[in-house]
Design a protein around this motif. Sequence first.
Motif, mmCIF file in Angstrom:
data_model
loop_
_atom_site.group_PDB
_atom_site.id
_atom_site.type_symbol
_atom_site.label_atom_id
_atom_site.label_comp_id
_atom_site.label_asym_id
_atom_site.label_seq_id
_atom_site.Cartn_x
_atom_site.Cartn_y
_atom_site.Cartn_z
ATOM 1 N N LEU A 1 0.834 -1.205 0.000
ATOM 2 C CA LEU A 1 0.000 0.000 0.000
ATOM 3 C C LEU A 1 0.869 1.256 0.000
ATOM 4 N N GLY A 2 1.859 1.274 0.900
ATOM 5 C CA GLY A 2 2.751 2.428 0.987
ATOM 6 C C GLY A 2 3.562 2.627 -0.275
ATOM 7 N N HIS A 3 4.073 1.525 -0.837
ATOM 8 C CA HIS A 3 4.865 1.620 -2.054
ATOM 9 C C HIS A 3 4.018 2.115 -3.222
ATOM 10 N N GLU A 4 2.803 1.570 -3.337
ATOM 11 C CA GLU A 4 1.960 1.944 -4.473
ATOM 12 C C GLU A 4 1.523 3.403 -4.376
ATOM 13 N N ALA A 5 1.163 3.844 -3.169
ATOM 14 C CA ALA A 5 0.754 5.239 -2.988
ATOM 15 C C ALA A 5 1.902 6.181 -3.320
ATOM 16 N N THR A 6 3.100 5.846 -2.879
ATOM 17 C CA THR A 6 4.268 6.690 -3.155
ATOM 18 C C THR A 6 4.599 6.693 -4.640
ATOM 19 N N ARG A 7 4.511 5.531 -5.268
ATOM 20 C CA ARG A 7 4.797 5.438 -6.711
ATOM 21 C C ARG A 7 3.821 6.293 -7.520
ATOM 22 N N VAL A 8 2.530 6.168 -7.210
ATOM 23 C CA VAL A 8 1.524 6.935 -7.950
ATOM 24 C C VAL A 8 1.701 8.430 -7.704
ATOM 25 N N LEU A 9 2.031 8.798 -6.454
ATOM 26 C CA LEU A 9 2.217 10.215 -6.134
ATOM 27 C C LEU A 9 3.368 10.813 -6.938
ATOM 28 N N MET A 10 4.499 10.110 -6.998
ATOM 29 C CA MET A 10 5.643 10.629 -7.748
ATOM 30 C C MET A 10 5.337 10.675 -9.247
ATOM 31 N N GLN A 11 4.522 9.743 -9.711
ATOM 32 C CA GLN A 11 4.100 9.751 -11.111
ATOM 33 C C GLN A 11 3.263 10.996 -11.397
ATOM 34 N N LEU A 12 2.346 11.319 -10.474
ATOM 35 C CA LEU A 12 1.538 12.535 -10.616
ATOM 36 C C LEU A 12 2.412 13.779 -10.592
ATOM 37 N N ALA A 13 3.397 13.784 -9.704
ATOM 38 C CA ALA A 13 4.278 14.945 -9.578
ATOM 39 C C ALA A 13 5.060 15.197 -10.862
ATOM 40 N N GLU A 14 5.268 14.138 -11.647
ATOM 41 C CA GLU A 14 5.988 14.274 -12.912
ATOM 42 C C GLU A 14 5.038 14.535 -14.080
ATOM 43 N N GLY A 15 3.742 14.755 -13.759
ATOM 44 C CA GLY A 15 2.778 15.090 -14.800
ATOM 45 C C GLY A 15 2.194 13.912 -15.530
ATOM 46 N N ARG A 16 2.322 12.702 -14.952
ATOM 47 C CA ARG A 16 1.801 11.504 -15.611
ATOM 48 C C ARG A 16 0.640 10.942 -14.802
ATOM 49 N N PRO A 17 -0.573 10.998 -15.320
ATOM 50 C CA PRO A 17 -1.725 10.473 -14.581
ATOM 51 C C PRO A 17 -1.657 8.956 -14.466
ATOM 52 N N PRO A 18 -2.228 8.380 -13.403
ATOM 53 C CA PRO A 18 -2.210 6.926 -13.250
ATOM 54 C C PRO A 18 -3.106 6.256 -14.285
#
Length: 347
Positions: free
Chosen positions: A303-320
């Motif tokens: 859960l923690g890994h996936e939330a962090t991964r998606v957050l950093m993806q959003l921060a780079e302008g890439r929607p999940p």
Amino acid sequence: MAAQGKAHLETQYGLLTGIAAEAGVSLSTVSKVVHRRRDVGAATRARVEELLARSGYVRPWEPEPARPRQIIAVFRDMSGPYTLEVARGIVDAAGELGINVVTGTTSRRPISRWLEECVALGAAGLIIVISMLAEEDQRRIVEQRLPVVLIDPLSAPSLDIPSIGVTNWNGARDAMQHLLGLGHTRIGMVAGRSHSLAGAARLHGYRAALEEAGIGYDPSIVRSTDFDYDEALTASLQILRSAEPPTAVFAASDAQALGVLEAARQEGFGVPDDLAVMSFDDTLVAAMACPPLSAVRQPFEELGHEATRVLMQLAEGRPPVSPRIELATELVLRTSTSVPRHADRSR
């Protein structure tokens, strides 16, 4: 230095070759895009640029953009075992990426303030755990494109705000099928609040399993509480003092299950001989309970890994890929559950 430079060039060459293969174009076409040549079609250029960005490629003559080195994780409180497990998963995942985590709660500072804090700190984004998002906060997140990821939100968020949880309905149904398989036909539940998406899904899974087994739903042995020990203790005492107490109780969280165990002790029910107890979460306290709790395990680290991964993806302008991600649960069996002992237990 010469050897390092050669190794770097070989790495870059391999990266560009892989991008060419994935895009279905020649290496020379990729080279043209890298060097911003104009003799490449718009669609091809966009595809190659997307792959270059996804791979983290930086043109040698351009400085690598500075990335935020911290994120914010906000919880309702920091007191329960669930919160600590999720926090650990987020911190571990961020640590692997070299990112610091600022933690806080919504008990004294509302989410709107945390959104302001995220911007003020220049953080990559915000992970919000088990909280209710006001419409105004949701609107601000969407309109300002703030990178925000929710874990187990209490209410269904906008589809523009990604959320992560587990298969609550399936997990609860699996737990009930285990109890039913042992021979229990009268099973109570200490459920979560109806406004909680996770709590409601677990109650629905409980009811679905009863219906599949041809057993009627009896509201007299079901109580809804917060995911809280004290409330669960009170609710469990009411269930066990009913005219026809259950032979098993399914608790919607470990904190609630501990309340069930204490209620059983106070009422003289042996666990599991007189009362089987099944939990949901499988935090560290589940294995340390007396007796150790059978439980539906949530993959907290994932859960923690996936939330962090998606957050950093959003921060780079890439929607999940999907606005809602659900991770699978699994059943962990210990000694708090066993076959029912059929005996006269009237009081």
